[in-house]
Design a protein around this motif. Structure first.
Motif, short mmCIF file in Angstrom:
data_model
loop_
_atom_site.label_atom_id
_atom_site.label_comp_id
_atom_site.label_asym_id
_atom_site.label_seq_id
_atom_site.Cartn_x
_atom_site.Cartn_y
_atom_site.Cartn_z
N LEU A 240 -9.90 31.83 4.40
CA LEU A 240 -9.12 33.06 4.54
C LEU A 240 -7.98 32.86 5.54
N GLN A 241 -8.30 32.35 6.71
CA GLN A 241 -7.40 32.04 7.82
C GLN A 241 -6.98 33.26 8.64
N SER A 242 -6.70 34.40 8.00
CA SER A 242 -6.38 35.61 8.76
C SER A 242 -6.64 36.83 7.87
N GLY A 243 -7.01 37.94 8.52
CA GLY A 243 -7.21 39.18 7.79
C GLY A 243 -6.03 40.12 7.91
N ASP A 244 -4.87 39.58 8.26
CA ASP A 244 -3.65 40.37 8.40
C ASP A 244 -2.58 39.76 7.50
N ASP A 245 -2.06 40.55 6.57
CA ASP A 245 -1.05 40.04 5.63
C ASP A 245 0.18 39.48 6.33
N LYS A 246 0.54 40.09 7.47
CA LYS A 246 1.70 39.59 8.21
C LYS A 246 1.48 38.15 8.65
N ILE A 247 0.29 37.85 9.16
CA ILE A 247 -0.01 36.50 9.62
C ILE A 247 -0.13 35.55 8.43
N MET A 251 1.88 32.13 7.85
CA MET A 251 1.15 30.89 7.63
C MET A 251 1.55 30.21 6.32
N GLY A 252 2.26 30.92 5.46
CA GLY A 252 2.62 30.37 4.15
C GLY A 252 1.48 30.40 3.16
N ARG A 253 0.54 31.33 3.35
CA ARG A 253 -0.61 31.46 2.44
C ARG A 253 -0.21 32.31 1.23
N ASP A 254 -0.63 31.88 0.05
CA ASP A 254 -0.14 32.47 -1.19
C ASP A 254 -1.10 33.51 -1.78
N TYR A 255 -1.53 34.47 -0.94
CA TYR A 255 -2.40 35.55 -1.40
C TYR A 255 -2.37 36.64 -0.33
N THR A 256 -2.89 37.80 -0.66
CA THR A 256 -3.00 38.91 0.28
C THR A 256 -4.47 39.15 0.62
N VAL A 257 -4.71 39.92 1.66
CA VAL A 257 -6.10 40.23 2.01
C VAL A 257 -6.77 41.02 0.90
N SER A 258 -6.02 41.86 0.20
CA SER A 258 -6.58 42.63 -0.91
C SER A 258 -7.05 41.71 -2.04
N GLU A 259 -6.24 40.71 -2.35
CA GLU A 259 -6.62 39.75 -3.40
C GLU A 259 -7.84 38.95 -2.97
N TYR A 260 -7.88 38.57 -1.71
CA TYR A 260 -9.03 37.82 -1.20
C TYR A 260 -10.30 38.67 -1.27
N GLU A 261 -10.19 39.93 -0.91
CA GLU A 261 -11.35 40.83 -0.92
C GLU A 261 -11.94 40.93 -2.32
N LYS A 262 -11.10 41.03 -3.33
CA LYS A 262 -11.59 41.12 -4.71
C LYS A 262 -12.42 39.90 -5.09
N ILE A 263 -11.96 38.72 -4.66
CA ILE A 263 -12.68 37.48 -4.98
C ILE A 263 -14.05 37.47 -4.32
#
Length: 409
Positions: A240-247, A251-263
């Motif tokens: 995950l790396q962070s639970g804040d979309d801003k971070i 970080m250059g991560r290609d997903y949002t916390v909402s998308e991660y939550e669904k998974i």
């Protein structure tokens, strides 16, 4: 016969590659314990964090303190960041792991770019003193996470052919390994990971297959259906790396916390336990941002968590970020808060496992608890189990109790 010893730091990929080096020389050298005098030391280093690099380099000093005339081969990811250790130490890039005999003849360092871009066309025969085996399915990473140095050190993505993977899995399964872990730098990027998993499942391999860390961008419901229905461990490690979309954006991560939550919610519904990685103390992580991460973790069904304090790595985009970077006690405190949170989440999840029937693979590790000796086992869901008998293969039993750390059958 001369003695050779190996030290492996970091990821499962390094463990796989060390085994490959052992197989190349085991008929010519006696493979020995690293912490005793040897003729040759091979250090398979890690550079994912500053701490890992420091630990890798410390082993060079340790080897030479055990035998000042020993030959030391320093390879792995940190080899590309080290300048020169001096006499008796040769620093070599990752390609030399596939030709250790050549490495042993060299007297000059070689960390040129070509040493990062070798093909993956070999397979292992077994595993030296291990109860679980690993199979490397790909190498390299094309992602651009701003904090991560690994793409710079491991090179561009390339895959091992499917037939080699199936052949290797079959051979290791027939050799008696009850669990085999698929590993790589970025395994989700394999040319068609879902097709590969379907083929593995159709190959009548008797061992349980575990998937090592996989990024959330490569996981969908079809992928999870394959895992939950097939002969795969019911566990995924999804950073995950962070639970804040801003971070995450920084970080250059290609997903949002909402998308991660669904998974993660889908994994939970299908009986798949999930673990994750979290980086604390990244740029712009203020108290509000950390609170978002903590609350997010608290409210989704993650079971395990590895917490890392951010450390600047050379050759990454993040070193050029001009922004607030918390250090010291505040970051250490955040680290502790999340570790304690994951401990609570794990204990709560395990309370619900008591009375359930689980499958596990017994390892050779012996652990003493309450003046009794047990063998450590790993369940399909990746929680540790203590058992009185060492049985080969996949064993199914009911969990009778949990002591806060281990389950018992």
């Amino acid at each position: 016969m001369k003695k050779i010893a190996f030290a492996t730091l970091g990821c499962k990929l390094n463990q796989y590659e060390t085994q490959g080096m052992i197989e190349q020389v085991e008929n010519f050298y006696e493979v020995s314990n690293f912490m005793q005098p040897n003729d040759v030391y091979v250090i398979n280093s890690c550079a994912v964090t500053a701490k890992a690099a420091k630990e890798s380099r410390h082993l060079v000093k340790k080897a030479l303190s055990l035998n000042k005339n020993a030959r030391v081969i320093y390879t792995g990811c940190d080899s590309y960041l080290e300048e020169d250790f001096g006499k008796n130490v040769v620093v070599l890039g990752n390609i030399y792991k596939q030709n250790l005999h050549k490495a042993l003849r060299l007297s000059k360092n070689d960390i040129a770019d070509y040493t990062k871009t070798y093909t993956i066309d070999y397979a292992l025969k077994g595993y030296y003193k291990k109860s679980r085996a690993f199979v490397k399915i790909q190498e390299g990473c094309n992602n651009h996470c701003t904090y991560c140095i690994i793409p710079k050190l491991r090179g561009r993505e390339r895959d091992k052919d499917e037939f080699l993977i199936i052949e290797e899995l079959t051979r290791l399964s027939l050799a008696g390994f009850s669990e085999i872990v698929l590993t790589g730098t970025n395994i989700g990027s394999y040319r068609n990971i879902k097709k590969l998993l379907i083929k593995i499942n159709a190959s009548n391999i008797k061992s349980r297959i575990r998937i090592s860390s996989i990024e959330p961008m490569y996981i969908d419901e079809e992928f999870l259906d394959i895992i939950s229905d097939g002969n795969f461990a019911k566990h995924l490690h999804i950073p995950l790396q962070s639970g804040d979309d801003k971070i995450l954006r920084l970080m250059g991560r290609d997903y949002t916390v909402s998308e991660y939550e669904k998974i993660v919610n889908l994994c939970d519904k299908k009986g798949i336990f999930t673990g994750t990685d979290i980086i604390v103390g990244f740029f712009q992580e203020d108290d509000e941002s950390f609170k978002k991460t903590k609350n997010f973790i608290e409210n989704i069904p993650l079971v395990y968590g590895h917490i890392f304090s951010y450390s600047k790595r050379p050759h990454t985009a993040a070193v050029n970020i001009k922004s607030n970077l918390e250090r010291g006690p505040k970051v250490r405190n955040r680290n502790t808060i999340l570790k304690n949170l994951f401990d609570r989440k794990f204990r709560l999840k395990m309370q619900g496992i008591v009375g359930s029937r689980v499958e596990f693979v017994t390892e050779s590790t012996v652990i003493e608890k309450n003046n009794q000796k047990f063998y450590k086992a790993i369940s399909s869901q990746y929680f540790p189990v203590l058992v009185k008998e060492h049985k080969k293969g996949i064993v199914a039993k009911t969990v009778k109790s949990f002591d806060g750390e281990y389950a018992y059958t």
